[in-house]
Design a protein around this motif. Structure first.
Motif, PDB file in Angstrom:
ATOM      1  N   LEU A 194      -6.473 -15.932 -24.822  1.00 43.51           N
ATOM      2  CA  LEU A 194      -6.007 -16.942 -25.855  1.00 43.51           C
ATOM      3  C   LEU A 194      -4.620 -16.777 -26.119  1.00 43.51           C
ATOM      4  N   THR A 195      -4.071 -15.757 -26.008  1.00 43.21           N
ATOM      5  CA  THR A 195      -2.633 -15.794 -26.015  1.00 43.21           C
ATOM      6  C   THR A 195      -1.947 -16.380 -24.886  1.00 43.21           C
ATOM      7  N   THR A 197      -3.042 -18.957 -23.189  1.00 38.47           N
ATOM      8  CA  THR A 197      -3.473 -20.408 -23.404  1.00 38.47           C
ATOM      9  C   THR A 197      -2.758 -21.069 -24.353  1.00 38.47           C
ATOM     10  N   ALA A 198      -2.678 -20.215 -25.629  1.00 33.56           N
ATOM     11  CA  ALA A 198      -1.705 -20.911 -26.571  1.00 33.56           C
ATOM     12  C   ALA A 198      -0.295 -21.130 -25.995  1.00 33.56           C
ATOM     13  N   ALA A 203       2.409 -22.480 -28.402  1.00 30.30           N
ATOM     14  CA  ALA A 203       2.430 -21.523 -29.530  1.00 30.30           C
ATOM     15  C   ALA A 203       3.031 -20.457 -29.138  1.00 30.30           C
ATOM     16  N   GLU A 218       0.919 -25.932 -33.476  1.00 31.79           N
ATOM     17  CA  GLU A 218       0.328 -25.550 -32.006  1.00 31.79           C
ATOM     18  C   GLU A 218      -0.740 -24.731 -31.796  1.00 31.79           C
ATOM     19  N   TRP A 219      -0.862 -23.347 -32.755  1.00 29.47           N
ATOM     20  CA  TRP A 219      -2.253 -22.740 -32.603  1.00 29.47           C
ATOM     21  C   TRP A 219      -3.364 -23.483 -33.156  1.00 29.47           C
ATOM     22  N   ALA A 222      -4.567 -25.410 -30.167  1.00 32.79           N
ATOM     23  CA  ALA A 222      -4.987 -24.485 -29.085  1.00 32.79           C
ATOM     24  C   ALA A 222      -6.323 -23.807 -29.419  1.00 32.79           C
ATOM     25  N   LEU A 223      -6.551 -23.452 -30.693  1.00 29.58           N
ATOM     26  CA  LEU A 223      -7.627 -22.907 -31.081  1.00 29.58           C
ATOM     27  C   LEU A 223      -8.812 -23.946 -31.087  1.00 29.58           C
ATOM     28  N   TYR A 226      -9.908 -24.968 -27.833  1.00 30.52           N
ATOM     29  CA  TYR A 226     -10.988 -23.959 -27.268  1.00 30.52           C
ATOM     30  C   TYR A 226     -12.434 -23.864 -27.812  1.00 30.52           C
TER      31      TYR A 226
END
Length: 436
Positions: A194-195, A197-198, A203, A218-219, A222-223, A226
């Motif tokens: 996830l980091t 990808t972010a 992010a 941005e986070w 991303a989340l 996902y």
């Protein structure tokens, strides 16, 4: 005493003396495929070094990290060799917890180690860990499912393309899921994915003043992306799946795509282990058009804790396990496609390896494309692509991983998970003195 009794007694005494002189190295390692293979091949080492015996402690990734961290921080002395990652090496070396590897022998050829991997293991000009395998991340996909759906995978896909393709190739009635991604909580499990990808979504963990950024759009983007993608096209129980679980799903034909460590390429294309071995294609980790791809940089390495009294023997083993001859040994036993990747320039220049490993170029390109000093779209105060290279990250990354895993499982909303991550991070960074 007759002569026969005397000779038998003498032989027994000599044998016992030999055993007494043999050193036992206790090695803590992760239960990944390459490490399991190494254990099966260690007769090669012990036959050449009869005065050294090996005792293995093989653990699941999250458990390994916890055990070796506790042991080295408390000077427990349980292990003579530890399998540790690129995250731990510089932090622990600066703490004086690791011994430098300055006696690997004239045959070792430190200069052959890939610069991107070696630089993360070198502090003040000294190597503190030797890479057993190195990796970035990339897309592994089923060419047959793409063809059936009329899709063509680009060499450098976007996340929008990946999401669209994942939904199109999902066939839940036949237990084929469009995409498998890490959901198991852990700083090196779901948060590694996830980091990275972010980063591609713009992010970052912290701004230049170490203020956590989970309250930024941005986070959220991303989340949200996902969780929705995994709900639509992922396997059931995804919040419990890490590297090994997703590997098994892909090998048994249940994943259309898997975005994970490049080291997995040899396992998914090995016909002895994978039912889809002849159907796998590869592509770079996705981006969103902002200039960063979700490809990380990692190595599993062998290192010697400063408390070990067996440094000389430990360096002999590390030289064997991470040297050029070990790669030849694996090639002889298992084929060139199955040698541990991502550590040596000479491997990627080897025509036999290039021929046997269709993923070789994509792996090397992904490793070289990762930029630990500039991982995010915006400036950051830290080094690390899929982790933040500060001591506090191990606990903090796992705590954030737990709330993100809960969001994937439907136990809380994305907004609740991000609010919790912001609160956890702010508290921890204030307590540690980063935020004034």
């Amino acid at each position: 005493m007759n002569l026969r009794t005397f000779l038998l007694g003498t032989c027994s005494a000599v044998a016992l003396a030999g055993l007494a002189q043999a050193e036992t190295l206790t090695i803590a390692t992760v239960n990944n495929g390459d490490m399991i293979r190494m254990q099966k091949l260690t007769d090669d080492f012990t036959s050449k070094n009869p005065d050294i015996q090996l005792e293995w402690v093989t653990l699941e990734e999250n458990v390994l990290r916890q055990r070796v961290t506790t042991d080295i921080a408390t000077k427990g002395g349980q292990y003579d060799i530890m399998t540790i990652g690129t995250y731990e090496v510089p932090i622990w070396a600066k703490q004086g917890w690791l011994l430098p590897l300055d006696d690997l022998g004239p045959e070792y050829d430190v200069d052959d180690l890939l610069p991107a991997i070696r630089s993360g293991l070198t502090i003040d000009g000294k190597l503190y860990a030797a890479p057993f395998y190195g990796e970035s991340s990339m897309v592994m996909y089923r060419k047959d499912l793409f063809e059936k759906a009329g899709l063509t995978m680009p060499d450098a896909p976007t996340w929008d393309f990946i999401a669209d393709a994942a939904r199109k190739i999902t066939d839940k009635g036949n237990e084929i899921y469009g995409i498998c991604l890490r959901g198991k909580a852990g700083w090196g499990e779901n948060m590694a994915f996830l980091t990275a990808t972010a980063n591609a979504f713009g992010a970052r963990w912290f701004d230049e003043n170490w203020k956590p950024q989970f309250d930024q759009p941005e986070w959220k983007n991303a989340l949200d992306f996902y969780v929705k993608l995994m709900n639509d096209a992922g396997p059931p129980g995804a919040s419990s799946n890490g590297f090994n679980e997703n590997l098994s799903l892909f090998q048994t034909g249940k994943c259309g795509m898997w975005i994970d460590a490049t080291v997995a390429a040899s396992f998914v294309t090995n016909p002895k282990e994978s039912t889809v071995a002849d159907k796998v294609g590869f592509a770079l980790a996705p981006d969103t058009g902002l200039g960063k791809r979700g490809n990380w940089l990692w190595a599993w390495n062998l290192a010697i804790p400063a408390g070990s009294q067996k440094a000389e023997s430990a360096q002999k083993f590390i030289a064997w396990a991470t040297g050029k001859d070990y790669l030849k040994l694996v090639a002889e036993k298992e084929g060139w496609a199955n040698v541990p990747p991502g550590t040596r320039t000479s491997l990627y220049e080897n025509p036999e390896y290039q021929k046997a490993a269709p993923f070789a170029k994509m792996t090397l390109d992904s490793i070289n494309a990762a930029d630990p000093k500039n991982p995010a779209v915006k400036p950051v105060p830290y080094v690390g692509v899929q982790f933040v290279a500060i001591p506090e990250f191990q606990g903090l990354g796992t705590a954030v991983g737990q709330v993100f895993s809960a969001a994937l499982a439907g136990q809380m909303s994305v907004d609740q998970a991000l609010a919790s991550a912001q609160q956890l991070s702010t508290r921890e960074m204030t307590k540690a003195g980063y935020i004034k």
